[in-house]
Design an enzyme around this catalytic site. Structure first.
Site, PDB file in Angstrom:
ATOM      1  N   ASP A   1      -8.443   8.114  -9.046  1.00 41.81           N
ATOM      2  CA  ASP A   1      -7.555   7.730  -7.515  1.00 41.81           C
ATOM      3  C   ASP A   1      -9.057   8.604  -6.649  1.00 41.81           C
ATOM      4  O   ASP A   1     -10.130   7.613  -5.871  1.00 41.81           O
ATOM      5  CB  ASP A   1      -6.787   7.661  -6.722  1.00 41.81           C
ATOM      6  CG  ASP A   1      -6.417   6.858  -5.992  1.00 41.81           C
ATOM      7  OD1 ASP A   1      -7.226   6.063  -5.616  1.00 41.81           O
ATOM      8  OD2 ASP A   1      -5.281   7.776  -4.893  1.00 41.81           O
TER       9      ASP A   1
ATOM     10  N   CYS B   1      -6.716  -2.604  -0.201  1.00 43.87           N
ATOM     11  CA  CYS B   1      -6.288  -1.230  -0.474  1.00 43.87           C
ATOM     12  C   CYS B   1      -5.265  -0.760   0.195  1.00 43.87           C
ATOM     13  O   CYS B   1      -4.285   0.464   0.364  1.00 43.87           O
ATOM     14  CB  CYS B   1      -7.686  -0.649  -0.361  1.00 43.87           C
ATOM     15  SG  CYS B   1      -7.417   1.258  -1.590  1.00 43.87           S
TER      16      CYS B   1
ATOM     17  N   TYR C   1      -0.480  -0.541  -0.768  1.00 42.40           N
ATOM     18  CA  TYR C   1      -0.184   0.323  -1.046  1.00 42.40           C
ATOM     19  C   TYR C   1       0.684   0.571   0.137  1.00 42.40           C
ATOM     20  O   TYR C   1       1.757   1.774  -0.099  1.00 42.40           O
ATOM     21  CB  TYR C   1      -1.730   2.021  -0.670  1.00 42.40           C
ATOM     22  CG  TYR C   1      -2.022   2.038  -2.137  1.00 42.40           C
ATOM     23  CD1 TYR C   1      -1.661   3.178  -2.361  1.00 42.40           C
ATOM     24  CD2 TYR C   1      -2.912   1.381  -2.836  1.00 42.40           C
ATOM     25  CE1 TYR C   1      -2.419   3.197  -3.842  1.00 42.40           C
ATOM     26  CE2 TYR C   1      -3.895   2.005  -3.756  1.00 42.40           C
ATOM     27  CZ  TYR C   1      -3.316   3.251  -4.210  1.00 42.40           C
ATOM     28  OH  TYR C   1      -3.976   3.371  -5.346  1.00 42.40           O
TER      29      TYR C   1
ATOM     30  N   TYR D   1       2.166   7.143   1.799  1.00 42.81           N
ATOM     31  CA  TYR D   1       1.727   6.121   1.621  1.00 42.81           C
ATOM     32  C   TYR D   1       3.041   5.133   2.400  1.00 42.81           C
ATOM     33  O   TYR D   1       2.717   3.957   2.799  1.00 42.81           O
ATOM     34  CB  TYR D   1       1.245   5.204   0.602  1.00 42.81           C
ATOM     35  CG  TYR D   1      -0.161   5.540  -0.139  1.00 42.81           C
ATOM     36  CD1 TYR D   1      -0.887   5.353   0.278  1.00 42.81           C
ATOM     37  CD2 TYR D   1      -0.205   6.557  -1.816  1.00 42.81           C
ATOM     38  CE1 TYR D   1      -2.346   6.318   0.104  1.00 42.81           C
ATOM     39  CE2 TYR D   1      -1.189   6.987  -1.252  1.00 42.81           C
ATOM     40  CZ  TYR D   1      -1.860   6.976  -1.266  1.00 42.81           C
ATOM     41  OH  TYR D   1      -2.986   7.498  -1.102  1.00 42.81           O
TER      42      TYR D   1
ATOM     43  N   GLU E   1      -6.233  -3.845  -7.435  1.00 49.47           N
ATOM     44  CA  GLU E   1      -5.385  -3.324  -7.637  1.00 49.47           C
ATOM     45  C   GLU E   1      -4.165  -2.761  -8.877  1.00 49.47           C
ATOM     46  O   GLU E   1      -3.545  -2.259  -9.079  1.00 49.47           O
ATOM     47  CB  GLU E   1      -4.405  -3.988  -6.032  1.00 49.47           C
ATOM     48  CG  GLU E   1      -5.113  -3.418  -4.984  1.00 49.47           C
ATOM     49  CD  GLU E   1      -5.311  -1.363  -5.095  1.00 49.47           C
ATOM     50  OE1 GLU E   1      -4.406  -0.254  -5.023  1.00 49.47           O
ATOM     51  OE2 GLU E   1      -6.392  -1.186  -3.899  1.00 49.47           O
TER      52      GLU E   1
END
Length: 220
Positions: free
Chosen positions: A44, A135, A139, A163, A205
C-alpha cells in the site's frame, strides 16, 4: 440517478466480494495474520506513492478550481498517509526501513498503479477521475462496514479508524461530486469509458486485498 450512483450499483457484486473477503473479515476480528497485514502495508505504501502522482495529474488536468484543489489536496493526503500511518505500522509490525525501501511491487500492485498511470497519460480527464474514485469510495465503504464489527482491542484499529473517519467520507463525497459533474457534460462514449475505468479499478481493489491475504509475489 446520477452517474456515480449508477456505476456504484453496477459493481454491487464486486463490493460484496470485497466486504466478504477473509482479509477484511479477519482484520475486523483482529485475527488477520500479521504477515498478511505486513505485506499489505508495504504494498500500500508503494501504491500510494503512485496514486498520489495520479491525483496530482488529475489536479493539473481539472477544468475547474474545485477539481484542482480537491485532487491536489488528495495527493498531499496520500503522501501524508504514507508518511504517518504506514510508518507507524512499519514500526508496529516490524518492517525495517531497508525492507520498505527495497520492496518490489507485487504483480497486482504494479498492475493497478500502471493502469492508473495509463489513464493519466493516455485517456481523458473524465476516465482518469472515474478510475481514481474507487480507491476513495471502496475504502470508505470498507471502513464503515468494518468499524462497528471490529473486535476491541484490535491491532488494526488505527487503520480501521482512518477509513471510517467522517473526514474521509466527506472527501469521498467531494470526489463523487466532481465525477458526476464531469459525467453530466460527457458524451455517451465518454460515459461508457468512465464506467469501464470505474469497474476496472474496483476489480483491482479486490485483487489488491486478495494478493495481500495470499502474500503474493512474482511467480517467476
Amino acid at each position: 440517478m446520477s452517474f456515480c450512483q449508477s456505476v456504484w450499483e453496477d459493481v454491487a457484486s464486486l463490493r460484496r466480494a470485497i466486504l466478504d473477503h477473509p482479509f477484511l473479515i479477519e482484520l475486523a476480528d483482529g485475527t488477520l495474520a500479521p504477515e498478511s497485514f505486513r505485506h499489505y502495508i508495504v504494498q500500500d505504501s508503494l501504491y500510494l506513492a503512485e496514486y498520489a502522482r495520479a491525483l496530482a495529474l488529475a489536479a493539473a488536468r481539472a477544468p475547474t478550481a474545485a477539481g484542482r484543489l480537491e485532487f491536489s489536496d488528495g495527493a498531499k493526503v496520500a503522501v501524508q498517509v504514507e508518511e504517518a500511518l504506514h510508518q507507524a505500522f512499519f514500526t508496529q509490525f516490524g518492517v525495517s526501513a531497508e525492507t520498505a525501501h527495497c520492496a518490489e511491487p507485487s504483480p497486482e500492485c504494479l498492475a493497478y498503479t500502471s493502469y492508473l498511470t495509463a489513464l493519466a497519460a493516455t485517456r481523458s480527464y473524465e476516465e482518469l477521475i472515474a478510475g481514481i474514485l474507487p480507491c476513495f469510495w471502496v475504502y470508505w465503504e470498507v471502513g464503515c462496514h468494518v468499524k462497528p464489527r471490529a473486535a476491541a482491542p484490535n491491532p488494526y484499529a488505527a487503520w480501521i479508524d482512518t477509513y471510517a473517519a467522517p473526514a474521509f467520507g466527506e472527501a469521498t463525497h467531494r470526489v463523487c461530486q466532481l465525477v458526476d459533474e464531469a459525467a453530466a457534460e460527457a458524451t455517451p462514449s465518454t460515459l461508457a469509458a468512465m464506467a469501464r475505468a470505474f469497474h476496472h479499478a474496483t476489480r483491482y481493489e479486490w485483487m489488491f486485498w486478495d494478493s495481500a491475504y495470499r502474500r503474493a509475489t512474482w511467480p517467476i
